[in-house]
Design an enzyme around this catalytic site. Structure first.
Site, mmCIF file in Angstrom:
data_model
loop_
_atom_site.group_PDB
_atom_site.id
_atom_site.type_symbol
_atom_site.label_atom_id
_atom_site.label_comp_id
_atom_site.label_asym_id
_atom_site.label_seq_id
_atom_site.Cartn_x
_atom_site.Cartn_y
_atom_site.Cartn_z
ATOM 1 N N LYS A 13 5.411 9.205 9.591
ATOM 2 C CA LYS A 13 6.166 10.220 8.680
ATOM 3 C C LYS A 13 5.154 11.029 7.408
ATOM 4 C CE LYS A 13 9.337 6.231 8.874
ATOM 5 N NZ LYS A 13 8.767 5.830 8.714
ATOM 6 N N ARG A 88 18.027 4.129 7.173
ATOM 7 C CA ARG A 88 16.882 3.337 7.557
ATOM 8 C C ARG A 88 18.223 1.916 8.328
ATOM 9 N NH1 ARG A 88 12.768 3.016 5.230
ATOM 10 N NH2 ARG A 88 10.311 2.020 5.260
ATOM 11 N N ARG A 122 -4.394 1.724 6.128
ATOM 12 C CA ARG A 122 -4.112 3.167 5.725
ATOM 13 C C ARG A 122 -4.872 2.662 4.077
ATOM 14 N NH1 ARG A 122 2.187 4.756 5.439
ATOM 15 N NH2 ARG A 122 2.664 2.354 5.652
ATOM 16 N N ARG A 165 -1.610 -0.497 -0.362
ATOM 17 C CA ARG A 165 -0.563 -0.607 -0.871
ATOM 18 C C ARG A 165 -0.004 -2.568 -0.049
ATOM 19 N NH1 ARG A 165 4.290 3.114 2.428
ATOM 20 N NH2 ARG A 165 5.486 1.238 2.630
ATOM 21 N N ARG A 176 7.668 -5.576 7.776
ATOM 22 C CA ARG A 176 8.720 -4.766 7.765
ATOM 23 C C ARG A 176 8.806 -4.082 9.193
ATOM 24 N NH1 ARG A 176 4.493 -1.613 5.359
ATOM 25 N NH2 ARG A 176 5.675 0.389 4.955
HETATM 26 P P1 AMP Z 1 8.087 2.963 2.709
HETATM 27 O O1 AMP Z 1 7.821 3.697 1.705
HETATM 28 O O2 AMP Z 1 9.007 4.323 4.190
HETATM 29 O O3 AMP Z 1 7.670 2.265 3.573
HETATM 30 O O4 AMP Z 1 8.987 2.527 2.242
HETATM 31 C C1 AMP Z 1 8.665 1.331 1.325
HETATM 32 C C2 AMP Z 1 10.084 0.578 1.065
HETATM 33 O O5 AMP Z 1 10.463 0.564 0.129
HETATM 34 C C3 AMP Z 1 10.558 -0.700 2.120
HETATM 35 O O6 AMP Z 1 9.842 -1.716 2.822
HETATM 36 C C4 AMP Z 1 11.996 -0.737 1.234
HETATM 37 O O7 AMP Z 1 11.559 -1.508 0.697
HETATM 38 C C5 AMP Z 1 12.211 0.679 0.499
HETATM 39 N N1 AMP Z 1 13.062 1.559 0.711
HETATM 40 C C6 AMP Z 1 12.372 2.701 1.402
HETATM 41 N N2 AMP Z 1 13.499 3.617 2.040
HETATM 42 C C7 AMP Z 1 14.479 2.882 2.230
HETATM 43 C C8 AMP Z 1 15.695 3.156 2.913
HETATM 44 N N3 AMP Z 1 16.701 4.356 3.423
HETATM 45 N N4 AMP Z 1 16.549 2.117 2.332
HETATM 46 C C9 AMP Z 1 16.310 0.816 2.306
HETATM 47 N N5 AMP Z 1 14.966 0.775 1.952
HETATM 48 C C10 AMP Z 1 14.166 1.753 1.450
#
Ligand code: AMP
Length: 221
Positions: A13, A88, A122, A165, A176
């Site tokens: 994404k 989410r 990644r 990360r 996740r």
């Molecule tokens: P991402 O970079 O999108 O994989 O997000 C990394 C982490 O940020 C996730 O595992 C959540 O802990 C938090 N996070 C990001 N976006 C959201 C969301 N829309 N709702 C809840 N937690 C989020």
């Protein structure tokens, strides 16, 4: 032009959104990037969300919704935006419906085996956030070639250091993915019922997939 990019962690994404948003002149909003930046700067918000990111759990809806509301008010969102990693949960999607109209939800699909391989390979630039992938991944017809930096460990664009990360490490990745299937995957039906879903199956790297995604997005220009 207002889009949601939906899909499991590691599906691409962020990579796709960062490539298509500048072409279309719209903002790329990643709630994950916003949280990582706040954690790095040790702000109040950063302190509140740190433990959720570390364990792979979702940040509580009220916090994310507030952050998102403020972000889409900013000037760069006037022509439109791509939401990457938001909503989410069903609750977040319902709140989003109250604040803005969405043109389409691009649901990005990839085989789960490949997802795990892709996430562990990644690497991200600590300075500018550019995403790389150091593995050459193949399964049947699918080939995801590496997106490697010219010089190992160094970002091509800004010379920053590449890092993995913490939540891309194996133990957290599984959690996740579970969180995705339990809490986020129900959004596919939510948006199908609204007639908004456009599905893309990943069969190659960004050079192959970006034109496919752009073609769909341009229908809404
Ligand atoms: P991402 O970079 O999108 O994989 O997000 C990394 C982490 O940020 C996730 O595992 C959540 O802990 C938090 N996070 C990001 N976006 C959201 C969301 N829309 N709702 C809840 N937690 C989020």
């Amino acid at each position: 032009m207002r889009f949601v990019f939906l899909g499991p962690p590691g599906v691409g994404k962020g990579t796709y959104a960062s490539r298509v948003a500048p072409i279309l002149g719209i903002a790329h909003i990643s709630t994950g990037d916003i949280f990582r930046e706040e954690i790095k700067k040790e702000t109040e918000l950063g302190k509140k969300v740190k433990s959720y990111l570390e364990s792979g759990q979702l940040v509580p809806d009220e916090i994310v919704i507030e952050v998102l509301k403020q972000r889409i008010e900013e000037d760069d969102c006037k022509k439109g935006f791509i939401l990457d990693g938001f909503p989410r949960t069903i609750k977040q999607a319902e709140e989003l419906d109250k604040i803005t109209k969405i043109d389409a939800v691009i649901n990005i699909v990839l085989d789960e085996d490949l997802l795990v391989k892709k996430i562990s390979a990644r690497r991200i630039c600590r300075n500018c956030g550019k995403i790389y992938n150091i593995a050459d991944i193949r399964k049947g017809e699918i080939h995801l070639p590496p997106i490697a930096p010219k010089k190992e460990g160094i970002c091509d664009d800004c010379g920053g250091e590449l890092y993995q990360r913490d939540d891309d490490k194996e133990e957290v990745v599984r959690e996740r993915l579970n969180v995705y299937y339990e809490q986020t995957a129900p959004l596919i039906d939510y948006y199908k019922n609204k007639g908004l879903i456009r599905e893309i199956t990943v069969t190659g790297g960004p050079d192959k997939m970006v034109p496919v995604i752009l073609k769909i997005m341009k229908e809404y220009e």
